[in-house]
Write a protein that holds these residues in place. Structure first.
Motif: not given
Length: 229
Positions: A35-47
């Motif tokens: 997954l790739h998260n936007d900054r607004k989605d929380g501290p996790v960026k990529d997983m």
């Protein structure tokens, strides 16, 4: 997935095989999920998440924590069509369920993760431990053959006048190579710069006396060759 397949066999003998088999098929061993998260989605960026037999491996990066990849693994059991994965030593737990479109939903609580490796001369990263808490949806990523995430890379050169623990780590390697006779400390003085210039001359690098990125890479490589460390 050895344990899962053993459970499937037991359920088949009890006449419940098809349901368990369908559940197990949703969690393909070796498949990379990311997954790739936007900054607004929380501290996790990529997983990146991968199941190998009955062990799940989770790696992730965080926003604003460069040079650092967090990693952890947990043992999983198939329970009512979901994977229940546990870290016995600290109570970390994650539940993995499959969605109709083949994605995985992770519900993680207190899943502690140690940092991955980092360069000796990169900018000091964030904390050595992070807790992965929250809900995450990961999807199939056929192109990610190693199932890895890449943290943001930040490098800052070391030069005369710098005072930093990074200087001490550099001086230790220079000392190990016989290029610096002084006791390693945190101060980048002229003796350090001269040792760096000697190293750069030996390895065909520009003799600046500054530990730039090419010098850092060469120094780390040379400093650990034949040391047994």
């Amino acid at each position: 997935m050895t344990r899962i397949f053993s459970m499937m066999l037991a359920m088949v003998l009890l006449g419940l095989g098809p349901e368990i088999a369908r559940a197990a098929d949703k969690f393909e061993s070796g498949q990379c999920m990311t997954l790739h998260n936007d900054r607004k989605d929380g501290p996790v960026k990529d997983m990146a998440v991968q199941l190998q037999d009955d062990i799940i491996r989770i790696s992730f990066t965080e926003w604003d924590v460069p040079n650092t990849e967090f990693e952890t693994s947990a043992k999983c059991y198939l329970v009512k069509g979901k994977l229940e994965c546990q870290i016995d030593c600290d109570g970390g737990h994650v539940t993995v369920s499959s969605t109709p479109d083949g994605a995985w939903d992770l519900d993680s609580t207190l899943l502690y993760s140690m940092t991955g490796s980092e360069s000796l001369f990169t900018v000091q990263p964030g904390p050595d431990i992070a807790s992965l808490v929250g809900k995450f949806r990961v999807s199939r990523d056929e192109g990610n053959k190693q199932c890895k995430v890449l943290p943001d890379h930040v490098f800052a050169a070391l030069q005369p006048g710098d005072i930093s623990p990074r200087v001490k780590r550099a001086e230790r390697l220079l000392s190990r190579l016989g290029l610096l006779l002084e006791f390693p400390d945190t101060v980048y003085d002229e003796a350090t710069a001269e040792a760096v210039r000697r190293f750069q001359r030996q390895y065909g690098l520009t003799q600046t006396g500054i530990i730039d990125e090419p010098t850092s890479a060469a120094l780390v490589s040379a400093g650990f060759v034949g040391t047994g460390c």
